[in-house]
Design an enzyme around this catalytic site. Structure first.
Site, PDB file in Angstrom:
ATOM      1  N   ASP A 104      -7.956  -5.489   0.076  1.00  0.00           N
ATOM      2  CA  ASP A 104      -8.435  -6.369  -0.988  1.00  0.00           C
ATOM      3  C   ASP A 104      -8.037  -7.821  -0.802  1.00  0.00           C
ATOM      4  O   ASP A 104      -8.489  -8.689  -1.546  1.00  0.00           O
ATOM      5  CB  ASP A 104      -7.890  -5.884  -2.346  1.00  0.00           C
ATOM      6  CG  ASP A 104      -8.448  -4.524  -2.698  1.00  0.00           C
ATOM      7  OD1 ASP A 104      -9.659  -4.356  -2.601  1.00  0.00           O
ATOM      8  OD2 ASP A 104      -7.664  -3.635  -3.072  1.00  0.00           O
TER       9      ASP A 104
ATOM     10  N   HIS B  89       0.849  -1.190   0.000  1.00  0.00           N
ATOM     11  CA  HIS B  89       0.000   0.000   0.000  1.00  0.00           C
ATOM     12  C   HIS B  89       0.877   1.230   0.000  1.00  0.00           C
ATOM     13  O   HIS B  89       1.934   1.237   0.646  1.00  0.00           O
ATOM     14  CB  HIS B  89      -0.918   0.005   1.240  1.00  0.00           C
ATOM     15  CG  HIS B  89      -2.088   0.910   1.103  1.00  0.00           C
ATOM     16  ND1 HIS B  89      -2.006   2.254   1.376  1.00  0.00           N
ATOM     17  CD2 HIS B  89      -3.348   0.667   0.688  1.00  0.00           C
ATOM     18  CE1 HIS B  89      -3.180   2.808   1.152  1.00  0.00           C
ATOM     19  NE2 HIS B  89      -4.021   1.874   0.726  1.00  0.00           N
TER      20      HIS B  89
HETATM   21  N1  ACO Z   1       4.232  -7.728  -4.550  1.00  0.00           N
HETATM   22  C1  ACO Z   1       5.575  -7.688  -4.741  1.00  0.00           C
HETATM   23  N2  ACO Z   1       6.304  -6.546  -4.669  1.00  0.00           N
HETATM   24  C2  ACO Z   1       5.668  -5.408  -4.410  1.00  0.00           C
HETATM   25  C3  ACO Z   1       4.276  -5.373  -4.188  1.00  0.00           C
HETATM   26  C4  ACO Z   1       3.552  -6.590  -4.266  1.00  0.00           C
HETATM   27  N3  ACO Z   1       2.233  -6.612  -4.059  1.00  0.00           N
HETATM   28  N4  ACO Z   1       3.909  -4.108  -3.954  1.00  0.00           N
HETATM   29  C5  ACO Z   1       4.998  -3.366  -4.007  1.00  0.00           C
HETATM   30  N5  ACO Z   1       6.082  -4.145  -4.274  1.00  0.00           N
HETATM   31  C6  ACO Z   1       7.470  -3.711  -4.348  1.00  0.00           C
HETATM   32  C7  ACO Z   1       7.781  -3.040  -5.676  1.00  0.00           C
HETATM   33  O1  ACO Z   1       8.214  -3.967  -6.640  1.00  0.00           O
HETATM   34  C8  ACO Z   1       8.855  -2.049  -5.269  1.00  0.00           C
HETATM   35  O2  ACO Z   1      10.050  -2.780  -5.109  1.00  0.00           O
HETATM   36  P1  ACO Z   1      11.509  -2.075  -5.350  1.00  0.00           P
HETATM   37  O3  ACO Z   1      11.543  -0.870  -4.448  1.00  0.00           O
HETATM   38  O4  ACO Z   1      12.479  -3.150  -4.947  1.00  0.00           O
HETATM   39  O5  ACO Z   1      11.550  -1.715  -6.802  1.00  0.00           O
HETATM   40  C9  ACO Z   1       8.402  -1.610  -3.886  1.00  0.00           C
HETATM   41  O6  ACO Z   1       7.656  -2.709  -3.356  1.00  0.00           O
HETATM   42  C10 ACO Z   1       7.549  -0.353  -3.885  1.00  0.00           C
HETATM   43  O7  ACO Z   1       6.469  -0.582  -4.803  1.00  0.00           O
HETATM   44  P2  ACO Z   1       5.729   0.586  -5.552  1.00  0.00           P
HETATM   45  O8  ACO Z   1       4.976   0.006  -6.692  1.00  0.00           O
HETATM   46  O9  ACO Z   1       6.680   1.704  -5.844  1.00  0.00           O
HETATM   47  O10 ACO Z   1       4.751   1.072  -4.401  1.00  0.00           O
HETATM   48  P3  ACO Z   1       3.531   2.022  -4.606  1.00  0.00           P
HETATM   49  O11 ACO Z   1       3.322   2.708  -3.335  1.00  0.00           O
HETATM   50  O12 ACO Z   1       3.710   2.843  -5.823  1.00  0.00           O
HETATM   51  O13 ACO Z   1       2.319   1.012  -4.946  1.00  0.00           O
HETATM   52  C11 ACO Z   1       0.598  -0.572  -4.684  1.00  0.00           C
HETATM   53  C12 ACO Z   1       1.392   0.585  -4.026  1.00  0.00           C
HETATM   54  C13 ACO Z   1       0.104  -0.142  -6.069  1.00  0.00           C
HETATM   55  C14 ACO Z   1      -0.608  -0.867  -3.819  1.00  0.00           C
HETATM   56  C15 ACO Z   1       1.523  -1.815  -4.777  1.00  0.00           C
HETATM   57  O14 ACO Z   1       1.927  -2.227  -3.485  1.00  0.00           O
HETATM   58  C16 ACO Z   1       0.852  -2.966  -5.526  1.00  0.00           C
HETATM   59  O15 ACO Z   1       0.945  -3.024  -6.755  1.00  0.00           O
HETATM   60  N6  ACO Z   1       0.171  -3.900  -4.789  1.00  0.00           N
HETATM   61  C17 ACO Z   1      -0.553  -4.977  -5.444  1.00  0.00           C
HETATM   62  C18 ACO Z   1      -1.876  -4.442  -5.966  1.00  0.00           C
HETATM   63  C19 ACO Z   1      -2.858  -4.163  -4.858  1.00  0.00           C
HETATM   64  O16 ACO Z   1      -3.064  -4.962  -3.963  1.00  0.00           O
HETATM   65  N7  ACO Z   1      -3.512  -2.991  -4.945  1.00  0.00           N
HETATM   66  C20 ACO Z   1      -4.541  -2.579  -3.977  1.00  0.00           C
HETATM   67  C21 ACO Z   1      -4.023  -1.477  -3.115  1.00  0.00           C
HETATM   68  S1  ACO Z   1      -5.206  -1.020  -1.897  1.00  0.00           S
HETATM   69  C22 ACO Z   1      -6.365  -0.191  -2.744  1.00  0.00           C
HETATM   70  O17 ACO Z   1      -6.138   0.544  -3.639  1.00  0.00           O
HETATM   71  C23 ACO Z   1      -7.706  -0.393  -2.375  1.00  0.00           C
END
Ligand code: ACO
Length: 429
Positions: free
Chosen positions: A363, A306
């Site tokens: 979720d 998140h």
């Molecule tokens: N699985 C594996 N790695 C992840 C995940 C995940 N679910 N989420 C983040 N990471 C990693 C990224 O690869 C990145 O790694 P790095 O720094 O080594 O390159 C780091 O964690 C940061 O990730 P970002 O994408 O920059 O984080 P951001 O804050 O932009 O994204 C998000 C947040 C979109 C929720 C992300 O965690 C994600 O894609 N999660 C899966 C989708 C999801 O569950 N979305 C629902 C969110 S809650 C909502 O909106 C209701």
């Protein structure tokens, strides 16, 4: 003396006022930065940008705290219900009996769609995603209420807000019925908001769905837990549209589109698809966890991570418990819940997820509840949208009520080609 921050750009020193929120979170007010220094800030993805000052929802992502209008989500989940919480979010206080009765009556009076709306549903193919139908139909619905246009009128706002909350649910159920070739079921006056949704989804003209209290309670809880979440992607979209003074329905339709993506509200659908994939492959979860850590795999552990929570999302904890209770009361088990729990256990002890501070979000478990209630997977983001509608409305209201509100219009740093001449067609390579 008010605190300020000092920014040095070359020879220029700029004093920037600091803003402190109710819970002592601090921000630097850069609104005069460009006019005094010629510079803007750049923050792609807005991770460090406060886009507004809001009085609706508070999140402390480090401590895993979520409050609507100051009240902890855990307390609301235990003691309140969706419609009361919707009122709290929109109007800023818990309703007294008369206010709640009036609000409920407004919802009931406005729950039926204009009869001509039925013909709009006919035009969608059977394969249409219900989120596409929902956003289109919310916008189409606005055509029937010319009063929507002059928004700066409190009495009219109350009706439009109630109409939107009520009709989003009716449209959602009609979209499902249409996509399955089933006859439309109209709402009943005697049912409460959540029971009515289940009724419109699952009753038949020849037989009423018998709403079980535990199903109503579980779905109502899902709505309540999704009701607002400060400046997330869809709410920011709604505020952006509202800032141009577009009508409430147009704002909500835009919010649905932003919510649809798998990184936001579409994640609940993506989680179940992921769990099904793991189940089909006979994986105990470890292969998927390995893939989620491998940046080249294109996979992420959906329902994890998140932007704001760097600890356990409090909504996920409540939903996980509700999931266990619902399945236990129904004496059923779901292999997908077992896989989800195994994934959580493995991820919470895995150095990659620990270092990246990735925990289950709202979720991760909500889809298991919705599946148990018989909701098809493509309706999951729609259910999220129904729940989030009060939050969108409250954010629109906050803009409407602010005499100093300005159109949202960020800037950019241009990195495209420099000034270039127009080359006539016959001279182009
Ligand atoms: N699985 C594996 N790695 C992840 C995940 C995940 N679910 N989420 C983040 N990471 C990693 C990224 O690869 C990145 O790694 P790095 O720094 O080594 O390159 C780091 O964690 C940061 O990730 P970002 O994408 O920059 O984080 P951001 O804050 O932009 O994204 C998000 C947040 C979109 C929720 C992300 O965690 C994600 O894609 N999660 C899966 C989708 C999801 O569950 N979305 C629902 C969110 S809650 C909502 O909106 C209701």
């Amino acid at each position: 003396m008010k605190a300020s921050a000092r920014l040095e750009i070359g020879d220029t020193i700029c004093e920037l006022p600091m803003i402190e929120g109710t819970e002592h979170e601090r921000g630097i007010d850069i609104s005069a930065l460009r006019s005094t220094t010629g510079c803007i800030t750049v923050d792609e993805g807005y991770a460090n940008t406060g886009s507004c000052i809001s009085r609706i929802t508070f999140i402390d992502g480090e401590k895993g705290i979520l409050r609507y209008r100051g009240i902890d989500i855990e307390e609301l989940a235990e003691k309140s219900h969706f419609i009361e919480t919707a009122y709290l979010i929109i109007y800023g206080h818990l309703p007294n009996q008369a206010e709640l009765a009036r609000f409920s009556e407004l919802l009931t009076q406005n729950q039926c769609l204009h009869e001509l709306m039925k013909y709009h549903f006919e035009g969608f193919p059977a394969t249409a995603h219900p989120m596409a139908m929902l956003s289109s139909m919310i916008n189409a619905s606005s055509c029937f209420y010319p009063g929507l246009m002059g928004r700066r009128n409190a009495a009219r706002f109350d009706v439009q807000a109630a109409r939107l909350i009520s009709q989003v649910r009716t449209i959602a159920a009609f979209s499902y019925r249409k996509s399955r070739g089933l006859p439309i079921i109209y709402p009943k006056r005697s049912y409460n908001y959540t029971t009515n949704f289940l009724h419109m989804m699952f009753s038949e003209p020849y037989e009423d769905y018998q709403p079980e209290p535990e199903a109503v309670r579980a779905l109502d809880l899902i709505f309540l837990l999704h009701a607002d979440h400060e400046q997330n992607c869809s709410t920011s979209t709604v505020r952006m549209v509202a800032s141009s003074q577009a009508n409430l329905f147009a704002c909500a339709a835009a919010g649905v589109c932003a919510l649809w993506g798998p990184l936001h509200g579409g994640a609940n659908q993506a989680v179940i698809e992921m769990l099904e994939e793991i189940h089909r492959a006979g994986d105990d979860g470890s292969a998927f966890i390995a893939a989620a850590k491998d940046k080249t795999s294109g996979k992420r552990l959906m329902g994890f991570g998140h932007r704001v929570y760097k600890s356990y999302d409090p909504r996920a904890r409540i939903i996980r418990r509700a999931c266990d209770e619902l399945l236990a009361r129904r004496h059923v088990s779901d292999p997908l819940l077992d896989i989800a729990k195994r994934l959580e256990e493995a991820a919470l002890h895995d150095p990659y997820f620990m270092e990246h501070k990735l925990y289950p979000n709202v979720d991760f478990y909500s889809g298991i509840i919705m599946r148990t209630l018989g909701m098809p997977v493509d309706m999951f983001p729609v259910i999220f949208a129904i729940g989030r509608t009060p939050g969108w409305i409250a954010n629109v209201k906050e803009i409407m009520d602010d005499p100093k509100a300005r159109i949202y219009r960020p800037r950019q740093i241009y990195m495209g080609p420099p000034k270039s001449p127009y080359v006539p067609l016959e001279q182009r390579q």
